[in-house]
Motif scaffolding. Structure first.
Motif, PDB file in Angstrom:
ATOM      1  N   THR A   5      71.873  12.005  -8.070  1.00  0.00           N
ATOM      2  CA  THR A   5      71.669  13.013  -9.119  1.00  0.00           C
ATOM      3  C   THR A   5      71.960  12.418 -10.490  1.00  0.00           C
ATOM      4  O   THR A   5      71.364  12.837 -11.484  1.00  0.00           O
ATOM      5  N   GLY A   6      72.843  11.427 -10.551  1.00  0.00           N
ATOM      6  CA  GLY A   6      73.100  10.730 -11.815  1.00  0.00           C
ATOM      7  C   GLY A   6      71.871   9.981 -12.310  1.00  0.00           C
ATOM      8  O   GLY A   6      71.575   9.982 -13.506  1.00  0.00           O
ATOM      9  N   ILE A   7      71.140   9.348 -11.392  1.00  0.00           N
ATOM     10  CA  ILE A   7      69.896   8.660 -11.786  1.00  0.00           C
ATOM     11  C   ILE A   7      68.900   9.668 -12.351  1.00  0.00           C
ATOM     12  O   ILE A   7      68.254   9.406 -13.375  1.00  0.00           O
ATOM     13  N   LEU A   8      68.783  10.813 -11.703  1.00  0.00           N
ATOM     14  CA  LEU A   8      67.892  11.862 -12.227  1.00  0.00           C
ATOM     15  C   LEU A   8      68.335  12.318 -13.612  1.00  0.00           C
ATOM     16  O   LEU A   8      67.506  12.527 -14.499  1.00  0.00           O
ATOM     17  N   ALA A   9      69.645  12.459 -13.801  1.00  0.00           N
ATOM     18  CA  ALA A   9      70.149  12.866 -15.117  1.00  0.00           C
ATOM     19  C   ALA A   9      69.862  11.785 -16.154  1.00  0.00           C
ATOM     20  O   ALA A   9      69.521  12.098 -17.293  1.00  0.00           O
ATOM     21  N   GLY A  10      69.989  10.517 -15.778  1.00  0.00           N
ATOM     22  CA  GLY A  10      69.645   9.433 -16.697  1.00  0.00           C
ATOM     23  C   GLY A  10      68.187   9.488 -17.103  1.00  0.00           C
ATOM     24  O   GLY A  10      67.837   9.288 -18.268  1.00  0.00           O
ATOM     25  N   TYR A  11      67.326   9.790 -16.138  1.00  0.00           N
ATOM     26  CA  TYR A  11      65.891   9.976 -16.411  1.00  0.00           C
ATOM     27  C   TYR A  11      65.679  11.128 -17.390  1.00  0.00           C
ATOM     28  O   TYR A  11      64.973  11.004 -18.391  1.00  0.00           O
ATOM     29  N   GLY A  12      66.331  12.247 -17.106  1.00  0.00           N
ATOM     30  CA  GLY A  12      66.175  13.427 -17.965  1.00  0.00           C
ATOM     31  C   GLY A  12      66.751  13.212 -19.347  1.00  0.00           C
ATOM     32  O   GLY A  12      66.141  13.602 -20.349  1.00  0.00           O
ATOM     33  N   LEU A  13      67.901  12.584 -19.438  1.00  0.00           N
ATOM     34  CA  LEU A  13      68.513  12.333 -20.751  1.00  0.00           C
ATOM     35  C   LEU A  13      67.706  11.320 -21.558  1.00  0.00           C
ATOM     36  O   LEU A  13      67.613  11.441 -22.781  1.00  0.00           O
ATOM     37  N   ALA A  14      67.115  10.346 -20.887  1.00  0.00           N
ATOM     38  CA  ALA A  14      66.243   9.404 -21.593  1.00  0.00           C
ATOM     39  C   ALA A  14      65.028  10.137 -22.161  1.00  0.00           C
ATOM     40  O   ALA A  14      64.633   9.913 -23.315  1.00  0.00           O
ATOM     41  N   CYS A  72      82.610   6.136 -12.522  1.00  0.00           N
ATOM     42  CA  CYS A  72      82.472   6.844 -11.245  1.00  0.00           C
ATOM     43  C   CYS A  72      81.016   6.724 -10.770  1.00  0.00           C
ATOM     44  O   CYS A  72      80.148   6.242 -11.489  1.00  0.00           O
ATOM     45  N   ALA A  73      80.751   7.183  -9.558  1.00  0.00           N
ATOM     46  CA  ALA A  73      79.408   7.080  -8.977  1.00  0.00           C
ATOM     47  C   ALA A  73      78.373   7.836  -9.807  1.00  0.00           C
ATOM     48  O   ALA A  73      77.255   7.360 -10.015  1.00  0.00           O
ATOM     49  N   ARG A  74      78.732   9.019 -10.323  1.00  0.00           N
ATOM     50  CA  ARG A  74      77.787   9.810 -11.115  1.00  0.00           C
ATOM     51  C   ARG A  74      77.445   9.105 -12.430  1.00  0.00           C
ATOM     52  O   ARG A  74      76.281   8.997 -12.813  1.00  0.00           O
ATOM     53  N   CYS A  75      78.467   8.615 -13.127  1.00  0.00           N
ATOM     54  CA  CYS A  75      78.220   7.904 -14.393  1.00  0.00           C
ATOM     55  C   CYS A  75      77.442   6.613 -14.151  1.00  0.00           C
ATOM     56  O   CYS A  75      76.576   6.248 -14.944  1.00  0.00           O
ATOM     57  N   THR A  76      77.741   5.925 -13.049  1.00  0.00           N
ATOM     58  CA  THR A  76      76.971   4.727 -12.699  1.00  0.00           C
ATOM     59  C   THR A  76      75.502   5.086 -12.535  1.00  0.00           C
ATOM     60  O   THR A  76      74.618   4.388 -13.047  1.00  0.00           O
ATOM     61  N   GLY A  77      75.214   6.188 -11.841  1.00  0.00           N
ATOM     62  CA  GLY A  77      73.834   6.640 -11.673  1.00  0.00           C
ATOM     63  C   GLY A  77      73.172   6.981 -12.995  1.00  0.00           C
ATOM     64  O   GLY A  77      72.012   6.646 -13.227  1.00  0.00           O
ATOM     65  N   GLU A  96      83.112  19.561  -2.122  1.00  0.00           N
ATOM     66  CA  GLU A  96      83.250  18.121  -2.307  1.00  0.00           C
ATOM     67  C   GLU A  96      81.903  17.447  -2.055  1.00  0.00           C
ATOM     68  O   GLU A  96      81.292  17.633  -1.005  1.00  0.00           O
ATOM     69  N   SER A  97      81.435  16.699  -3.020  1.00  0.00           N
ATOM     70  CA  SER A  97      80.190  15.963  -2.914  1.00  0.00           C
ATOM     71  C   SER A  97      80.503  14.562  -2.375  1.00  0.00           C
ATOM     72  O   SER A  97      81.653  14.206  -2.191  1.00  0.00           O
ATOM     73  N   ASN A  98      79.462  13.770  -2.164  1.00  0.00           N
ATOM     74  CA  ASN A  98      79.699  12.378  -1.765  1.00  0.00           C
ATOM     75  C   ASN A  98      79.125  11.442  -2.826  1.00  0.00           C
ATOM     76  O   ASN A  98      78.358  11.862  -3.695  1.00  0.00           O
ATOM     77  N   ASN A  99      79.506  10.192  -2.762  1.00  0.00           N
ATOM     78  CA  ASN A  99      79.105   9.249  -3.807  1.00  0.00           C
ATOM     79  C   ASN A  99      77.602   9.008  -3.837  1.00  0.00           C
ATOM     80  O   ASN A  99      77.037   8.779  -4.904  1.00  0.00           O
ATOM     81  N   PHE A 100      76.921   9.058  -2.683  1.00  0.00           N
ATOM     82  CA  PHE A 100      75.475   8.881  -2.684  1.00  0.00           C
ATOM     83  C   PHE A 100      74.791  10.011  -3.455  1.00  0.00           C
ATOM     84  O   PHE A 100      73.896   9.766  -4.265  1.00  0.00           O
ATOM     85  N   LEU A 101      75.225  11.248  -3.221  1.00  0.00           N
ATOM     86  CA  LEU A 101      74.649  12.396  -3.940  1.00  0.00           C
ATOM     87  C   LEU A 101      74.973  12.315  -5.431  1.00  0.00           C
ATOM     88  O   LEU A 101      74.104  12.569  -6.276  1.00  0.00           O
ATOM     89  N   ARG A 102      76.202  11.956  -5.767  1.00  0.00           N
ATOM     90  CA  ARG A 102      76.575  11.808  -7.176  1.00  0.00           C
ATOM     91  C   ARG A 102      75.715  10.747  -7.862  1.00  0.00           C
ATOM     92  O   ARG A 102      75.224  10.942  -8.969  1.00  0.00           O
ATOM     93  N   PHE A 103      75.531   9.611  -7.194  1.00  0.00           N
ATOM     94  CA  PHE A 103      74.742   8.516  -7.760  1.00  0.00           C
ATOM     95  C   PHE A 103      73.274   8.921  -7.921  1.00  0.00           C
ATOM     96  O   PHE A 103      72.665   8.688  -8.971  1.00  0.00           O
TER      97      PHE A 103
END
Length: 112
Positions: free
Chosen positions: A83-92, A27-32, A74-81
């Motif tokens: 915030t997903g990038i930010l989460a990837g940064y934080g999880l790293a 999904c867009a969030r996991c991709t991010g 309901e969110s949109n794919n741009f927001l999911r993506f």
């Protein structure tokens, strides 16, 4: 062609990106999140992330996901993506922090 089956992602078409008519395997969030990992894990060799910044970076994804799940928003794919990038940064950064302390713990056990 093999499919990626080890990932725990809902893969809903309306929450995924498409390229040339084919749906992304996440999904867009996991991709991010995976893009965030790919960008920031190599960057950790040069820049260290404070644990508080790492936790703060995960917060927008958590808020977006929880408000969607529990408040009928309901969110949109741009927001999911994004915030997903930010989460990837934080999880790293969180992974780097945990790895640092595990290494120091074992050094303390076996060197002293």
């Amino acid at each position: 062609m093999r499919k990626i089956e080890f990932v725990s992602c809902h893969r809903l078409p309306e929450r995924s990106f498409f390229f040339r008519g084919k749906q992304f395997p996440f999904c867009a969030r996991c991709t991010g999140i995976y893009v965030g990992y790919a960008i920031f894990i190599p960057a950790l060799w040069f820049i260290k992330i404070d644990i508080y910044w790492a936790l703060l970076a995960i917060l927008p994804t958590t808020i977006d996901g929880l408000t969607q799940a529990y408040f009928n928003r309901e969110s949109n794919n741009f927001l999911r993506f994004t915030t997903g990038i930010l989460a990837g940064y934080g999880l790293a950064g969180l992974s780097d922090f945990i790895a640092y302390w595990i290494v120091h713990f074992f050094k303390y056990l076996f060197v002293n």
